[in-house]
Design a protein around this motif. Sequence first.
Motif, PDB file in Angstrom:
ATOM      1  N   VAL A   1       0.840  -1.203   0.000  1.00 58.76           N
ATOM      2  CA  VAL A   1       0.000   0.000   0.000  1.00 58.76           C
ATOM      3  C   VAL A   1       0.881   1.261   0.000  1.00 58.76           C
ATOM      4  CG1 VAL A   1      -1.695   1.330   1.341  1.00 58.76           C
ATOM      5  CG2 VAL A   1      -1.950  -1.146   1.115  1.00 58.76           C
ATOM      6  N   LEU A   2       1.894   1.268   0.877  1.00 57.17           N
ATOM      7  CA  LEU A   2       2.777   2.451   0.968  1.00 57.17           C
ATOM      8  C   LEU A   2       3.566   2.653  -0.328  1.00 57.17           C
ATOM      9  CD1 LEU A   2       4.128   2.117   4.642  1.00 57.17           C
ATOM     10  CD2 LEU A   2       2.611   3.885   3.761  1.00 57.17           C
ATOM     11  N   GLY A   3       4.012   1.546  -0.876  1.00 52.26           N
ATOM     12  CA  GLY A   3       4.755   1.613  -2.144  1.00 52.26           C
ATOM     13  C   GLY A   3       3.880   2.173  -3.252  1.00 52.26           C
ATOM     14  N   PHE A   4       2.659   1.685  -3.305  1.00 50.28           N
ATOM     15  CA  PHE A   4       1.709   2.162  -4.325  1.00 50.28           C
ATOM     16  C   PHE A   4       1.436   3.659  -4.148  1.00 50.28           C
ATOM     17  CE2 PHE A   4      -2.589   3.039  -5.824  1.00 50.28           C
ATOM     18  CZ  PHE A   4      -2.534   2.529  -7.108  1.00 50.28           C
ATOM     19  N   LEU A   5       1.194   4.058  -2.885  1.00 51.40           N
ATOM     20  CA  LEU A   5       0.920   5.470  -2.588  1.00 51.40           C
ATOM     21  C   LEU A   5       2.103   6.351  -3.001  1.00 51.40           C
ATOM     22  CD1 LEU A   5      -0.761   5.459   0.949  1.00 51.40           C
ATOM     23  CD2 LEU A   5      -1.711   6.431  -1.134  1.00 51.40           C
ATOM     24  N   GLN A   6       3.300   5.900  -2.620  1.00 53.56           N
ATOM     25  CA  GLN A   6       4.504   6.691  -2.917  1.00 53.56           C
ATOM     26  C   GLN A   6       4.731   6.808  -4.423  1.00 53.56           C
ATOM     27  OE1 GLN A   6       6.651   8.216  -0.613  1.00 53.56           O
ATOM     28  NE2 GLN A   6       7.575   9.130  -2.439  1.00 53.56           N
ATOM     29  N   SER A   7       4.620   5.664  -5.114  1.00 51.77           N
ATOM     30  CA  SER A   7       4.992   5.631  -6.528  1.00 51.77           C
ATOM     31  C   SER A   7       3.976   6.315  -7.432  1.00 51.77           C
ATOM     32  CB  SER A   7       5.150   4.175  -6.987  1.00 51.77           C
ATOM     33  OG  SER A   7       6.115   3.532  -6.209  1.00 51.77           O
ATOM     34  N   PHE A   8       2.710   6.127  -7.109  1.00 52.08           N
ATOM     35  CA  PHE A   8       1.700   6.569  -8.077  1.00 52.08           C
ATOM     36  C   PHE A   8       0.899   7.785  -7.627  1.00 52.08           C
ATOM     37  CE2 PHE A   8       2.406   2.023  -8.820  1.00 52.08           C
ATOM     38  CZ  PHE A   8       2.893   2.112 -10.114  1.00 52.08           C
ATOM     39  N   ILE A   9       1.020   8.157  -6.392  1.00 55.18           N
ATOM     40  CA  ILE A   9       0.237   9.324  -5.952  1.00 55.18           C
ATOM     41  C   ILE A   9       1.146  10.457  -5.458  1.00 55.18           C
ATOM     42  CG2 ILE A   9      -1.518  10.146  -4.305  1.00 55.18           C
ATOM     43  CD1 ILE A   9      -2.720   7.295  -4.445  1.00 55.18           C
ATOM     44  N   ILE A  10       1.942  10.163  -4.412  1.00 50.81           N
ATOM     45  CA  ILE A  10       2.731  11.256  -3.803  1.00 50.81           C
ATOM     46  C   ILE A  10       3.781  11.797  -4.773  1.00 50.81           C
ATOM     47  CG2 ILE A  10       4.349  11.791  -1.917  1.00 50.81           C
ATOM     48  CD1 ILE A  10       2.640   9.832  -0.223  1.00 50.81           C
ATOM     49  N   THR A  11       4.419  10.906  -5.515  1.00 54.72           N
ATOM     50  CA  THR A  11       5.441  11.355  -6.482  1.00 54.72           C
ATOM     51  C   THR A  11       4.810  12.250  -7.561  1.00 54.72           C
ATOM     52  OG1 THR A  11       6.514   9.230  -6.132  1.00 54.72           O
ATOM     53  CG2 THR A  11       7.350  10.537  -7.936  1.00 54.72           C
ATOM     54  N   GLU A  12       3.569  11.971  -7.890  1.00 55.42           N
ATOM     55  CA  GLU A  12       2.904  12.703  -8.967  1.00 55.42           C
ATOM     56  C   GLU A  12       2.398  14.077  -8.535  1.00 55.42           C
ATOM     57  OE1 GLU A  12       2.956  11.621 -12.075  1.00 55.42           O
ATOM     58  OE2 GLU A  12       4.065   9.880 -11.341  1.00 55.42           O
ATOM     59  N   ILE A  13       2.291  14.279  -7.230  1.00 56.79           N
ATOM     60  CA  ILE A  13       1.790  15.577  -6.751  1.00 56.79           C
ATOM     61  C   ILE A  13       2.944  16.573  -6.717  1.00 56.79           C
ATOM     62  CG2 ILE A  13       0.677  16.789  -4.817  1.00 56.79           C
ATOM     63  CD1 ILE A  13      -0.512  14.054  -3.986  1.00 56.79           C
ATOM     64  N   ASP A  14       2.726  17.722  -7.342  1.00 56.45           N
ATOM     65  CA  ASP A  14       3.762  18.746  -7.368  1.00 56.45           C
ATOM     66  C   ASP A  14       3.710  19.564  -6.077  1.00 56.45           C
ATOM     67  OD1 ASP A  14       5.677  20.548  -8.008  1.00 56.45           O
ATOM     68  OD2 ASP A  14       4.520  21.606  -9.551  1.00 56.45           O
ATOM     69  N   MET A  15       4.734  19.405  -5.244  1.00 53.98           N
ATOM     70  CA  MET A  15       4.759  20.121  -3.963  1.00 53.98           C
ATOM     71  C   MET A  15       5.892  21.148  -3.930  1.00 53.98           C
ATOM     72  SD  MET A  15       3.932  17.126  -1.266  1.00 53.98           S
ATOM     73  CE  MET A  15       3.141  15.637  -1.814  1.00 53.98           C
ATOM     74  N   GLY A  16       6.407  21.509  -5.039  1.00 54.78           N
ATOM     75  CA  GLY A  16       7.484  22.491  -5.070  1.00 54.78           C
ATOM     76  C   GLY A  16       8.858  21.818  -5.110  1.00 54.78           C
ATOM     77  N   VAL A  17       9.867  22.661  -5.097  1.00 54.04           N
ATOM     78  CA  VAL A  17      11.243  22.155  -5.262  1.00 54.04           C
ATOM     79  C   VAL A  17      11.752  21.505  -3.972  1.00 54.04           C
ATOM     80  CG1 VAL A  17      13.591  22.832  -5.901  1.00 54.04           C
ATOM     81  CG2 VAL A  17      11.651  24.027  -6.886  1.00 54.04           C
ATOM     82  N   TRP A  18      11.386  22.098  -2.838  1.00 55.23           N
ATOM     83  CA  TRP A  18      12.012  21.681  -1.587  1.00 55.23           C
ATOM     84  C   TRP A  18      11.318  20.511  -0.915  1.00 55.23           C
ATOM     85  CZ3 TRP A  18      16.365  24.139  -1.714  1.00 55.23           C
ATOM     86  CH2 TRP A  18      16.429  25.413  -2.283  1.00 55.23           C
ATOM     87  N   LEU A  19      10.044  20.395  -1.116  1.00 55.17           N
ATOM     88  CA  LEU A  19       9.261  19.395  -0.362  1.00 55.17           C
ATOM     89  C   LEU A  19       9.044  18.131  -1.188  1.00 55.17           C
ATOM     90  CD1 LEU A  19       7.657  18.722   2.194  1.00 55.17           C
ATOM     91  CD2 LEU A  19       5.658  19.826   1.162  1.00 55.17           C
ATOM     92  N   ARG A  20       9.619  17.053  -0.703  1.00 54.54           N
ATOM     93  CA  ARG A  20       9.412  15.749  -1.358  1.00 54.54           C
ATOM     94  C   ARG A  20       9.175  14.715  -0.256  1.00 54.54           C
ATOM     95  NH1 ARG A  20      14.262  15.402  -5.654  1.00 54.54           N
ATOM     96  NH2 ARG A  20      13.323  13.411  -6.205  1.00 54.54           N
TER      97      ARG A  20
END
Lengths: 286, 168
Positions: free
Chosen positions: B13-32
């Motif tokens: 679940v965490l891998g899926f969230l990280q790979s396909f959702i959180i990575t795709e959200i643009d949060m600026g240059v500093w915040l990842r």
Amino acid sequence: MFIILQWLKRNSYPLLALLLFAFSVNQILRFQIYQHSYYYNSSVSFFRTIDTWRSNVLSYLNLKVDNENLKNENLILRSQLGINKSPLQTFRDTSYYDSISKALNHYKVVYTYIPANVIKNTYNSRNNYFIIDQGSKQGIEDGMAVICPQGIVGVIINTSENYARGMSVLNSKFEITPYLPSIELRQGVIGWSGMDYNYVELREVNRTEQIKKGMTVVTSNYSSIFPPNIPIGKVHSVSLKNKSNFHQITLKLATDFNRLNSVYCVKNNYHIEIDSLSNPILDLPK
Amino acid sequence: MIEFLRIFIIAFVLGFLQSFIITEIDMGVWLRPMPYLLLFIITPVNFNRYGLLVIAFIFGMFIDLTSGTFGTHAASCVAMVYAKNFIDMRYADFDSLKLQGETYVGTETKGLLFYFYYAGALIFIHHFVFFMLDYFEFVSFFRMIFSTIVSSIGTFLLILLFKSIIKR
């Protein structure tokens, strides 16, 4: 071996972590374009720096040899500039600069130097020869002297279009008059005995002369082939034969014929003129 | 086995969230933010340390493959799990955890302050290695540190959020 296995077993966890970490970093360096180029450029720069350091160290270690070679080159250049040029006339102009410029325009160049490489060389036969990679097209002529940065080499005897053959000092037919600057002696004849390629004999030097071991022997200005003051060698041994009027002198050659590579062919531009004046017919009364 | 299966499901679940959702959200240059680190924080203290190292590597590689970072997540996960093993042995006090009937470090077992230091340290180590390999040059050192701090805060907050969702 047992100690190594023990050590591996004891540190297996950090080693595994290191292995996995290294593999990951390897993936980064291989597949990420920016990291790959940065790593590549940095490593190239790093190894270039290392090479520069290494080269600096090696050149520092070779300074002595370089210095010797430069000194010898300097000797040749000095002989070209100072000794081989002589003023045709004396100027008495009031203007200093005028006299200098006129003097420069009225100097004559006695010797012309042509660089060449030795492509074949013998030093173990009774009569030794060498071949150079320059010929008549490049201005090489029969009778030209051949020298190297260390000393004299020989005389050109055959010339083709692009190559020339020379008779080396290590030849029974080669003879030259020496000059010993420390006692200002121009006497005797140098020739090879055929025994050792490092030594030649200096014959016909009067027993009254004070020859000592270590004295430098150079070419004489009496030679119309060789430029003066080119090293021939140093006195290696001196002895006197009973009832002989001459010293028995052995010289250690300055030139290492085992490592002969770069040479200069020297042309005396006034050779024919000097020879014509040496003709005894001119002495006859008209 | 149930514990392993649970961790596997959380990892998925965490891998899926990280790979396909959180990575795709643009949060600026500093915040990842990288909330998938929760997986390693909730891993039992007595979990096989070699196994966890390999899991961290494989999991990191999986995230790398899906987000196109080729080894950056894997290297930082390995570094973090190695540090976790060290911190667990020194500070986690497994005996006191066992007495409380738990095997992992959480706010309910060790308190919020300890959890803050514990998770914060692990997240910071992970992010530091991650951004160090990502920036990959000394001239960007301060930018890298700033990204690490900002992203660590974001990750920590998201971890608290996810932890409250999965109750663990």
